[in-house]
Design an enzyme around this catalytic site. Structure first.
Site, mmCIF file in Angstrom:
data_model
loop_
_atom_site.group_PDB
_atom_site.id
_atom_site.type_symbol
_atom_site.label_atom_id
_atom_site.label_comp_id
_atom_site.label_asym_id
_atom_site.label_seq_id
_atom_site.Cartn_x
_atom_site.Cartn_y
_atom_site.Cartn_z
ATOM 1 N N ASP A 95 21.881 -55.998 7.608
ATOM 2 C CA ASP A 95 20.619 -55.611 8.249
ATOM 3 C C ASP A 95 20.637 -54.235 8.887
ATOM 4 O O ASP A 95 19.604 -53.602 9.034
ATOM 5 C CB ASP A 95 20.289 -56.599 9.372
ATOM 6 N N ASP A 106 18.302 -51.713 12.535
ATOM 7 C CA ASP A 106 17.599 -52.955 12.857
ATOM 8 C C ASP A 106 17.713 -53.170 14.370
ATOM 9 O O ASP A 106 17.407 -52.278 15.136
ATOM 10 C CB ASP A 106 18.194 -54.092 12.039
ATOM 11 N N ASP A 133 21.994 -58.738 17.831
ATOM 12 C CA ASP A 133 21.237 -59.821 17.248
ATOM 13 C C ASP A 133 22.089 -61.084 17.333
ATOM 14 O O ASP A 133 23.161 -61.131 16.755
ATOM 15 C CB ASP A 133 20.996 -59.458 15.772
ATOM 16 N N ARG A 176 9.206 -53.219 20.916
ATOM 17 C CA ARG A 176 9.161 -54.504 21.572
ATOM 18 C C ARG A 176 10.520 -54.853 22.170
ATOM 19 O O ARG A 176 11.551 -54.721 21.568
ATOM 20 C CB ARG A 176 8.826 -55.543 20.505
#
Ligand SMILES: *[C@@H]1O[C@H](CO)[C@@H](O)[C@H](O)[C@H]1NC(C)=O
Ligand SMILES: *[C@@H]1O[C@H](CO)[C@@H](O)[C@H](O)[C@H]1NC(C)=O
Length: 422
Positions: free
Chosen positions: A247, A271, A275, A330
């Site tokens: 990613d 990305d 995560d 975000r």
């Protein structure tokens, strides 16, 4: 002699903010060939997740909250005044550690000869993480990453794929550009103290279906998604396999337990920065510095909602992180799990579903994005969107507050001298 202490000067006057997210991709992310080996690893990881899951998460959160209160009480006003002065000349002054995790090891003169002390310093849900404590030291001397299937001894990749526990350190300052994902096996500590280690301009770090990993004190920036077509990558001394394209996150924690990410400085990845997904639990993310992640995909945390029971097992502590400048997208998204956010300040104007409502309260603040379920085996009964709503613990109105951060990336070129010089 002060020189040596540069990187260990003030950590943070205040406890910082946070972030994090979660998302889900295909269930067995990036594994091109989900062979017997990976199936076995996944079964073991699932079992580890159930074993790590705390049925009484408040015991963990209370313990950390108490530790934070204690360390705040210890800080007397003169220390605070000193630290204010230090901001003018950030690189001088005595070493200070203001949170209970840093207090455990930082500012100790023997840190370089007692590195494994760090293994006892984790707090929160990842508190049992010991990394390579039981293993030997392995020193990375070679910053290249030419052969991802048969890495040379001396490289970081050779160290992380070993089956035995290892405590990995670095001989010198280096920039490592990963050709493909760096797939880390369990029982490892990557300890970047004493050198400036930067993982940049290449593929990401992946912690997948393993238990017990500490990653400490490294910089990670400009990570991109690997090789367009995927490729063979060794993921263990006794196995390699096909990986599909990664990613481009800074660090992906996938289906792993007892993971502690501390003092990582992350910026500008293709990305997300960090995560944590799938059945990961027992994770602590602390003292990290997240900045400049401002392209279109910055912190893209909203992927397809995970489905199935596995995702409620997640228990994560996010503490003393600095969510810094240049994060324009975000903010973190936390869902399908139980998140303890300990911080009281944020330097960004953006908020996310995990931004602690408690930011406005006296420290330490904690916000819990509650789980859809306390039981790892139960199936979430709500739709992903309503879960997200439930886990939205509130928004802070203080997001615009500017920090005068004393957080410092650990950049010392050499261990500190034996005396503080004072
Ligand atoms: C955050 O905590 C620090 C130290 O614990 C304190 O000095 C500061 O005033 C707090 N900030 C807010 C906004 O509560
Ligand atoms: C850590 O280990 C202790 C002792 O084995 C155990 O009681 C506890 O539940 C474990 N997990 C956490 C998050 O503390």
């Amino acid at each position: 002699m002060e020189e040596g202490f540069r990187w260990s000067t003030p950590c943070s006057l205040v406890l910082y903010s946070v972030f994090l997210l979660l998302s889900a991709t295909a269930s067995e992310a990036n594994i091109g060939d989900f062979d017997d080996y990976w199936q076995q690893r996944k079964l073991m990881a699932d079992a580890a997740a159930e074993a790590t899951y705390k049925h009484d998460p408040l015991e963990v959160t209370d313990q950390l909250n108490r530790a934070v209160h204690r360390s705040i009480e210890k800080e007397d006003t003169s220390t605070r005044r000193e630290m204010m002065e230090q901001k003018k000349s950030k690189l001088s002054g005595p070493c200070t550690a203001t949170n209970p995790i840093d207090r455990c090891w930082r500012c100790r003169q023997d840190w370089a000869t007692d590195r494994k002390r760090l293994a006892r310093c984790a707090k929160g849900f990842g508190r049992n993480t010991t990394g390579g404590l039981a293993g030997k030291f392995y020193v990375v001397t070679d910053g290249t990453d030419d052969d991802v299937v048969n890495p040379r001894p001396g490289t970081l990749r050779w160290g992380v794929i070993q089956i035995e526990p290892l405590w990995i350190t670095f001989a010198k300052t280096m920039i490592i550009t990963l050709k493909e994902e760096l797939i880390i096996r369990g029982d490892k500590t990557i300890d970047g103290r004493g050198a400036q280690v930067r993982i940049a301009n290449g593929a990401q770090l992946t912690v997948q279906f393993v238990n017990n990993v500490i990653i400490h004190n490294i910089h990670i920036n400009d990570i991109v998604s690997s090789n367009k077509n995927g490729g063979y990558v060794r993921d263990s001394a006794d196995h390699f396999g096909w990986r599909i394209v990664s990613d481009g996150d800074g660090v992906t924690v996938f289906g792993s337990t007892n993971v502690w990410l501390d003092h990582l400085s992350l910026s500008n990845c293709q990305d997300g920065l960090i995560d944590v997904i799938a059945k990961s639990t027992g994770v602590t993310i602390s003292n990290c510095h997240l900045t400049n992640h401002n392209d279109r995909h910055a912190l893209q945390l909203q992927r397809q909602a995970p489905r199935g029971p596995g995702h409620a097992v997640m228990q994560i502590t996010i503490a003393f992180n600095h969510f810094g400048r240049g994060l324009v997208q975000r903010m973190p998204r936390c869902r399908w799990g139980f998140f303890h956010v300990v911080n009281n300040e944020s330097t960004t104007t953006r908020t996310g579903s995990c931004t602690p409502s408690a930011a406005a309260r006296p420290p330490p603040s904690s916000a819990r994005a509650t789980a859809t379920s306390r039981r790892p085996t139960s199936r979430p009964s709500r739709s992903p969107s309503s879960t997200t709503r439930r886990s939205r613990s509130g928004r802070t109105g203080r997001g615009t507050r500017r920090t005068t951060s004393s957080w410092r990336a650990p950049t010392s070129p050499s261990p500190p001298a034996r005396s503080t010089g004072s």
